[in-house]
Design a protein around this motif. Structure first.
Motif, PDB file in Angstrom:
ATOM      1  N   GLY B  81      -5.384  55.710  47.917  1.00  0.00           N
ATOM      2  CA  GLY B  81      -4.161  55.416  47.365  1.00  0.00           C
ATOM      3  C   GLY B  81      -3.398  56.510  47.275  1.00  0.00           C
ATOM      4  O   GLY B  81      -2.505  56.670  46.231  1.00  0.00           O
ATOM      5  N   HIS B 107      -5.407  50.550  45.385  1.00  0.00           N
ATOM      6  CA  HIS B 107      -5.265  51.603  44.291  1.00  0.00           C
ATOM      7  C   HIS B 107      -3.808  51.629  43.639  1.00  0.00           C
ATOM      8  O   HIS B 107      -2.875  51.293  44.431  1.00  0.00           O
ATOM      9  CB  HIS B 107      -5.653  53.056  44.535  1.00  0.00           C
ATOM     10  CG  HIS B 107      -7.099  52.940  44.956  1.00  0.00           C
ATOM     11  ND1 HIS B 107      -8.032  53.072  44.219  1.00  0.00           N
ATOM     12  CD2 HIS B 107      -7.504  52.916  46.317  1.00  0.00           C
ATOM     13  CE1 HIS B 107      -9.332  53.185  44.751  1.00  0.00           C
ATOM     14  NE2 HIS B 107      -9.107  53.149  45.985  1.00  0.00           N
ATOM     15  N   LYS B 108      -3.795  51.981  42.308  1.00  0.00           N
ATOM     16  CA  LYS B 108      -2.760  51.922  41.633  1.00  0.00           C
ATOM     17  C   LYS B 108      -2.128  53.177  41.443  1.00  0.00           C
ATOM     18  O   LYS B 108      -2.936  54.117  40.406  1.00  0.00           O
ATOM     19  CB  LYS B 108      -2.772  50.961  40.471  1.00  0.00           C
ATOM     20  CG  LYS B 108      -3.006  49.715  40.811  1.00  0.00           C
ATOM     21  CD  LYS B 108      -3.468  49.026  39.721  1.00  0.00           C
ATOM     22  CE  LYS B 108      -3.831  47.344  40.079  1.00  0.00           C
ATOM     23  NZ  LYS B 108      -4.559  46.715  39.002  1.00  0.00           N
ATOM     24  N   THR B 109      -1.247  53.907  41.750  1.00  0.00           N
ATOM     25  CA  THR B 109      -0.571  55.178  41.297  1.00  0.00           C
ATOM     26  C   THR B 109       0.426  54.882  40.074  1.00  0.00           C
ATOM     27  O   THR B 109       0.798  53.562  40.001  1.00  0.00           O
ATOM     28  CB  THR B 109       0.108  55.856  42.304  1.00  0.00           C
ATOM     29  OG1 THR B 109       0.895  55.191  43.050  1.00  0.00           O
ATOM     30  CG2 THR B 109      -0.930  56.242  43.300  1.00  0.00           C
ATOM     31  N   THR B 110       0.690  55.689  39.722  1.00  0.00           N
ATOM     32  CA  THR B 110       1.817  55.521  38.649  1.00  0.00           C
ATOM     33  C   THR B 110       3.152  55.084  39.260  1.00  0.00           C
ATOM     34  O   THR B 110       3.935  54.440  38.523  1.00  0.00           O
ATOM     35  CB  THR B 110       2.398  56.847  37.915  1.00  0.00           C
ATOM     36  OG1 THR B 110       1.676  58.041  38.750  1.00  0.00           O
ATOM     37  CG2 THR B 110       1.976  56.690  36.456  1.00  0.00           C
ATOM     38  N   LYS B 111       3.377  55.207  40.634  1.00  0.00           N
ATOM     39  CA  LYS B 111       4.664  54.850  41.158  1.00  0.00           C
ATOM     40  C   LYS B 111       4.769  53.426  41.226  1.00  0.00           C
ATOM     41  O   LYS B 111       5.659  52.634  41.137  1.00  0.00           O
ATOM     42  CB  LYS B 111       4.664  55.391  42.679  1.00  0.00           C
ATOM     43  CG  LYS B 111       4.938  56.648  42.583  1.00  0.00           C
ATOM     44  CD  LYS B 111       5.397  57.326  43.981  1.00  0.00           C
ATOM     45  CE  LYS B 111       5.763  58.753  43.897  1.00  0.00           C
ATOM     46  NZ  LYS B 111       5.787  59.470  45.191  1.00  0.00           N
ATOM     47  N   LEU B 115       0.711  52.115  35.350  1.00  0.00           N
ATOM     48  CA  LEU B 115      -0.005  53.210  34.291  1.00  0.00           C
ATOM     49  C   LEU B 115       0.996  53.227  33.162  1.00  0.00           C
ATOM     50  O   LEU B 115       0.816  53.660  32.021  1.00  0.00           O
ATOM     51  CB  LEU B 115      -0.567  54.366  34.661  1.00  0.00           C
ATOM     52  CG  LEU B 115      -1.868  54.215  35.640  1.00  0.00           C
ATOM     53  CD1 LEU B 115      -2.118  55.548  36.013  1.00  0.00           C
ATOM     54  CD2 LEU B 115      -2.778  53.827  34.612  1.00  0.00           C
TER      55      LEU B 115
END
Lengths: 974, 313
Positions: B81, B107-111, B115
């Motif tokens: 991610g 997956h999670k990024t802040t973008k 979050l």
């Protein structure tokens, strides 16, 4: 060890390991600061030989403090660091060695963590600026006020990494600082100063360990050296235990969780950035005269006495009826090893072992079983017996399923309780929906003015009814006027409630999704699928993870006991396996690759920095971090995922960063090495430790002679000249020499014209490859006196146990004169303390588990202004006014070992019992007749808190010289 | 029937023919890479080797390192991610076209905005909705898993709507084949399929694409001549075929389509497949045999227009 919970757990479980520092403050006279004379005996009533500073624990808070204004520029940072060291030096007052270690290039195993931290710091920085800008917009649109934005550049804490210019400057400044203090401060006169700056590879604390380990392996080492190590990392405790030195103390800042932090936007305390309203600042003091004072007090220090921890551990680990004699030292090593399972900087911790859930206690229980069964310890001198470790892991593995289920239950329970609590708090705030008024208004119980008989009750009831109707009508009107938007109008109760409902909903923050669901069957499969993206049937992959983890455990233990075994090794996964996966691990590890070398400082920077911190690197190196054609571009993602991994906050989660391929990194750098300036080449080279001495040090002339004869070869230190410290000396290229002025690198500090310090390169004693440092007590080591109450104390039919609060068993107690008692009793009697509740313990800090009160407690009540005015100036209180005879005794016994117990004798007379009583009783003392009783209360309280073994009342029933407690007492000790 | 085989098979076959290359490329495997990750990355390396002419198997070079680096960028993006500067992202998107990763982790990024809690701005919600939740089922149930509505794609009820028609078509095909003497290589497959569809009052849609216009084919396939045909009926995909000219391709596609009718029944399902380098939802006609292989990428995508019409009406 990056486990903040570890220290908290340790200090709660083993409370007596903590001793508060007594710090003598410099005085000011007519605006001139008088420095503290550190040649005087240590006010902590103990003398330390060596002080080791893990400098990174000092640099970080001094350069970007969390609780006060940040220094404006680098010079101020340096001065802050100097002052911090001065403060520590004043508290500890080392008599032989001051060792300052700055983190150098770390082993690869650690670099992954550093990399993760630096990428996060950079990411958080970007996010904070974005959020700030957004919130700023919002707040200003709503008409809030915000202080103008600071133009100041944000200090990038990432520059605290070996190889940067900042670290180079710091090393320069510290040399100046040392030379200055050696020349000017009498307390430093005979101290050997060792400075290991960032150019020397190795983590700071491990450089210190290496030094201690190598010194104690050579025959001239004094086995009774008293070490004091400064740093906040929990792994210093492990390191200290691993030395097996009997006198080892750690000093750190007092741990205060949940300190309020100012809002990043408006700088006020009390809310977070997302709740910022831009409200005007509250005035500090009546005319805002305290506006610039920081609301927090100066951070205080505590000592952690490892010898006391060893006493506790001896109790916990000692195993009776072993088939072989129990060796406490070996079991300490095993304990240290087991703590690594719970968390360390080099490996992710096992999913089932959580320190808050009593993981270490669980491990200790299992451990004892295993030692019994297998007839041996887990480790020896830092080498692991994997067969036995497997047994431990299997035992944990059996419980794993239940641990996960229990964790979920606890978590749900906690959430439920919190929800209820919030509800309750809200209900309290809101008050009842309807309240009677007028004569029927509720009255507090027990007030002097009693409510009078109700008159004209019917009329009053009518009034109340009508008032309620009127309110409702008004609310309705207001609602209509505002076009049906109640929130804009009146403060009707219905409206109020609607608002509340909304607020409640927003409280339940969205829970991060947890796909693994460790508490449900099939967790193992889901864990491997989500975390590693492999099926659980993929045995080979799982073996690979376990093998790496096993190697990791071996590496970490070796690192602590023998030094860095391999600079190259690292754990190449983001997650740990389960304890139950540790099967057949015996053959999984043989040895590490030999003769590995650490990275060069600049290479290391390429390995730990995100592209956003590229400004610390030369331009061509920097472009490797961002160019699409760079052969190492994959090391530098500009954003990455953070897996919360069941945790709540992003900083607890796992940063999913790719690992650095060392081969490709080195290959890419060969092309740009030519672009380094000579200055950068120097920064990129490996440096050496440096030793500094003052003129009056016995070794001074020896070193001076080396410089005079220009003997450019390694020279051994003659052991007798330097307290048995050995090492190899070599001339420094740009040395600090006596009578050669030292120019100050900081504009606001003066040059040293009269320098009497000398500096020389220093190398730790060398040992042959394959030398094993023994983890044992040295012969001739004298164990310090016991601090904990012996388990059989009551049986000995002696005096009541007196807990030890400082380093000195015979520490002088704070004391109040008889006349003082009279005055105190007199004044207190007249006040609210005389009431029927005076026997209830005062709202003390005991209950809050604040250990500080345990020896300062006696002082606290007197800081109330009322008592102050009564007793005269408070400082006089600190001078104990003992009866003369007693005072003499005390003086004789200062630092004396066990020559008779002054305190015990004093306690035998009724009068001094009162004194004890008063000096300890920490709330206001009760009415006259119950001194004795309060004393017992207090004692009881104490024992219950510090030492829960055995029924407390036994102490009282055994015969002692105390008069029977007064009959009036109400306290029930059972 | 190379068109039907998954990329893995192609890679395996290719490496089987070049054992030295296989050995060499294996040295680039990271210790922590799982089989799945490595297979995907290996495909990436092999596919793009041609674009780096200075890369010689067995010889370390900086262009090799660049290729390896980009393969890691791609893998980090897909499996961890991570995201990279836009220029790099564009590059790997292009290079990674056509590589099918089944069930890649999300997956999670802040973008992605997940979050950024506490604040509930509109953008956050849109992002969260757009995030495809990772499937909880195993990979064999992959085809049938329910998927949230995409911005364009078949309606969830579409399979049910189309199923009765294909039941009729199944019967028609079965009878037709019986009368033709059974399924075999010497039939005019397209004719059979066409007459059956028409007897059920429907027509077939054939889409032709020249092979050279298809991007992201495995690097080993040097043949640039020829055409590919895709047959659909009622927007439901039936088969793809390759041939030297359009009619040959059509015949091949019909043959593939008829193969589906050899089972005990046919089912219409929504499945994920590639279309123009993106993962899309498509309506597919399947037999009941579980398929372990992925689908060939779609050549047409009839659901975008439908979506537009829905939107405008």
């Amino acid at each position: 060890m990056g486990v903040p919970a570890f220290f908290r757990w340790l200090s709660r479980k083993y409370a007596s390991i903590i001793v508060h520092c007594v710090e003598e403050k410099g005085k000011e006279c007519n605006g001139v600061r008088i420095p503290v004379d550190t040649t005087k005996p240590n006010p902590n009533e103990v003398e330390f030989d060596n002080l080791y500073l893990d400098m990174n624990g000092i640099i970080h808070p001094c350069t970007h403090p969390e609780d006060k204004a940040a220094p404006k520029n680098e010079d101020e940072m340096m001065v802050a660091i100097f002052e911090y060291i001065d403060r520590l030096f004043n508290i500890v007052r080392p008599r032989r060695v001051l060792y300052m270690a700055i983190d150098g290039v770390a082993p690869r195993a650690k670099m992954n963590q550093q990399r993760s931290r630096r990428f996060r710091a950079s990411k958080e920085g970007v996010e904070l600026t974005e959020e700030k800008a957004r919130m700023r917009e919002e707040v200003i649109q709503r008409g809030g006020y915000l202080p103008p934005e600071e133009i100041k550049e944000r200090f990038d804490s990432n520059c605290i990494t070996p190889g940067t210019e900042f670290m180079d400057n710091l090393a320069q400044c510290l040399r100046y600082y040392v030379a200055d203090r050696l020349s000017n401060d009498p307390g430093w006169k005979n101290v050997t100063v060792l400075l290991s700056d960032a150019s020397v590879p190795g983590e700071g604390e491990h450089k210190i360990m290496d030094y201690i380990r190598r010194q104690r392996a050579q025959p001239n080492h004094d086995p009774n050296t008293h070490h004091c190590l400064c740093g906040a990392d929990a792994d210093l405790i492990m390191l200290g235990l691993a030395t097996h030195e009997p006198n080892f103390t750690i000093i750190r800042e007092e741990f205060k969780p949940n300190k309020p932090r100012p809002c990043a936007l408006c700088g006020q305390i009390g809310h977070e950035i997302k709740d910022c309203q831009g409200a005007p600042r509250e005035k500090q003091g009546e005319h805002d005269e305290f506006a610039d004072t920081m609301p927090v007090s100066e951070q205080e220090f505590i000592f952690i006495r490892l010898c006391v921890l060893r006493e506790y551990l001896a109790r916990e680990l000692t195993m009776a009826s072993l088939p072989f004699p129990f060796d406490f030292e070996r079991s300490v090593d095993d304990w240290v090893f087991m703590c690594f399972f719970v968390g360390n900087d080099f490996l992710p911790h096992l999913p089932s072992l959580e320190i808050r859930e009593g993981a270490i206690d669980r491990l200790v229980n299992i451990y004892k079983d295993v030692v019994h069964k297998t007839g041996g310890y887990l480790t020896e001198n830092g080498y692991v017996n994997l067969e036995r470790v497997e047994l431990i892991m299997q035992a944990v593995g059996v419980a794993e399923d239940n641990i996960f289920k229990k964790r979920k239950e606890d978590d749900e329970g906690f959430k439920r309780r919190m929800k209820e609590k919030r509800k309750r708090m809200k209900a309290e705030q809101r008050g009842p929906a309807y309240m009677t008024t007028g004569q029927f208004a509720p009255q507090a119980l027990g007030r002097r003015d009693r409510p009078e008989a109700v008159q004209n009750a019917r009329h009053q009831a009518y009034d109340m009814r009508m008032q309620h109707n009127k309110d409702a009508a008004q609310f309705l009107k207001a609602t209509m006027k505002n076009g049906g938007n109640p929130s804009a109008g009146a403060s009707g109760s219905a409206d109020n409630r609607a608002m509340k409902r909304k607020a409640e909903d927003s409280d339940s923050e969205p829970e991060p999704e947890d796909n693994v669901r460790l508490w449900e069957d099939g967790w193992k499969q889901r864990y491997y699928k989500t975390k590693f993206d492999v099926d659980v049937e993929d045995e080979d992959f799982r073996k690979k993870v376990v093998k790496s983890y096993v190697e990791g455990l071996c590496w970490v233990l070796r690192y602590y006991y023998q030094g860095c075994a391999s600079w190259k090794w690292y754990f190449p996964f983001h997650y740990a396996p389960f304890a139950s996966d540790f099967k057949d691990i015996k053959g999984m590890f043989t040895d590490f690759e030999k003769d590995t070398k650490p990275f060069k400082p600049l290479e290391q920077l390429m390995g730990v920095f995100p592209a956003a911190s590229g400004n610390f690197l030369p331009p061509t190196w920097r472009s490797l971090m961002s160019s699409p054609d760079s052969p190492i571009i994959d090391f530098y993602p500009d954003d990455f995922a953070i897996d919360l991994n069941g945790k709540k906050y992003a900083w607890q989660g796992v940063a999913l960063l790719p690992f650095v391929d060392e081969r490709r990194l080195r290959a890419a750098l060969t092309d740009v090495y030519a672009d380094l300036t000579p200055e950068e080449v120097r920064r990129n080279s490996l440096g050496s430790d440096v030793m500094f001495l003052g003129k009056s040090h016995p070794l001074f002339d020896f070193i001076h002679e080396l410089y005079r004869t220009e003997s450019h070869e390694d020279t051994e230190i003659p052991a007798e000249l330097c307290h048995g410290i050995l090492g190899t000396l070599n001339l420094d290229d740009n040395p600090i020499l006596p009578d050669k002025p030292v120019t100050s690198p900081i504009p606001m500090l003066r040059d040293i014209s009269q320098n009497i310090a000398i500096g020389v390169k220093f190398k730790d004693p060398h040992f042959a490859d394959g030398f094993v440092f023994k983890a044992v007590l040295l012969s001739g080591a004298k164990m310090p006196n016991k601090v904990l109450k012996p388990g059989d104390w009551e049986k000995g039919n002696r005096e009541p146990w007196r807990p030890q609060l400082g380093f000195n068993q015979h520490r002088q107690q704070a004391h109040l004169d008889q006349s003082g008692f009279r005055a105190l009793g007199h004044s207190l009697n007249r006040n609210q303390h005389g009431g029927q509740y005076s026997n209830a313990p005062p709202p003390s800090n005991y209950q809050q588990g604040n250990y500080r009160s345990s020896h300062r407690g006696g002082h606290q009540p007197f800081q109330h202004s009322r008592q102050n005015s009564l007793l005269g100036a408070p400082p006089s209180y600190h001078q104990p006014q003992y009866p003369r005879q007693q005072q003499q005794q005390q003086q004789q016994q200062q630092y004396g070992a066990s020559r008779g117990h002054g305190w015990d004798r004093a306690a035998q007379s009724q009068q001094s019992a009162y004194q004890q009583n008063m000096s300890r009783g920490q709330g206001g003392a009760p009415a006259g007749g119950s001194y004795q009783q309060r004393y017992h209360d207090r004692q009881d309280d104490w024992r219950g808190r510090r030492d829960t073994r055995g029924p407390q009342h036994q102490a009282y029933s055994s015969g002692r010289g105390y008069p029977a407690p007064p009959p009036s007492r109400r306290y029930n000790w059972n | 029937m190379a068109e039907e085989r998954s990329n893995e098979d192609i890679v395996a076959e290719y490496l089987g023919q070049n054992p030295q290359l296989a050995q060499w490329v294996e040295t680039f495997r990271g210790y922590c890479e799982s089989n799945k990750q490595w297979d995907a990355r290996r495909e990436f390396i092999l596919r793009n080797m041609e674009a780096f002419p200075t890369v010689e198997p067995g010889v370390p070079s900086s262009s090799l390192d660049r290729l390896l680096s980009l393969s890691m960028v791609w893998a980090n993006h897909v499996f961890l991610g991570c995201s990279y500067p836009q220029a790099v992202m564009d590059k790997i998107k292009e290079m990674g076209e056509g590589i099918v990763v089944v069930d890649a982790p999300v997956h999670k990024t802040t973008k992605d905005g997940v979050l950024a809690r506490g604040k509930r701005s509109a953008t956050v919600e849109v992002d969260a909705d757009g995030c495809v939740k990772r499937a909880k089922c195993g990979s064999n149930e992959l085809d049938s898993r329910p998927v949230g509505r995409q911005k364009s794609g078949p309606l969830p009820q579409a399979p049910a709507e189309h199923q009765p028609f294909f039941n009729r078509l199944y019967k028609a095909v079965a009878w037709k084949l019986v009368s033709a003497g059974g399924f075999g290589p010497n039939l005019d497959h397209f004719e059979i399929l066409r007459s059956c569809a028409e007897s059920c009052k429907e027509t077939l849609t054939c889409v032709f694409v020249p092979l050279k216009d298809i991007a992201g084919l495995p690097a080993g396939r040097t043949q640039k001549e020829g055409h590919v045909c895709e047959i659909r009926c009622q927007t439901v995909y039936m088969g793809t075929g390759y041939g030297r000219d359009e009619s040959a391709a059509k015949a091949m596609a019909s043959k593939e389509a008829l193969k589906v009718f050899q089972g005990r029944k046919v089912t219409v399902k929504i499945c994920r497949r590639r279309y123009k380098g993106k993962d899309v939802e498509d309506l597919m006609l399947l037999d009941e045999q579980p398929r372990s292989q992925g689908f060939p990428p779609a050549l047409s995508y009839p659901f975008q227009d439908e979506q537009l019409e829905d939107g405008s009406s």
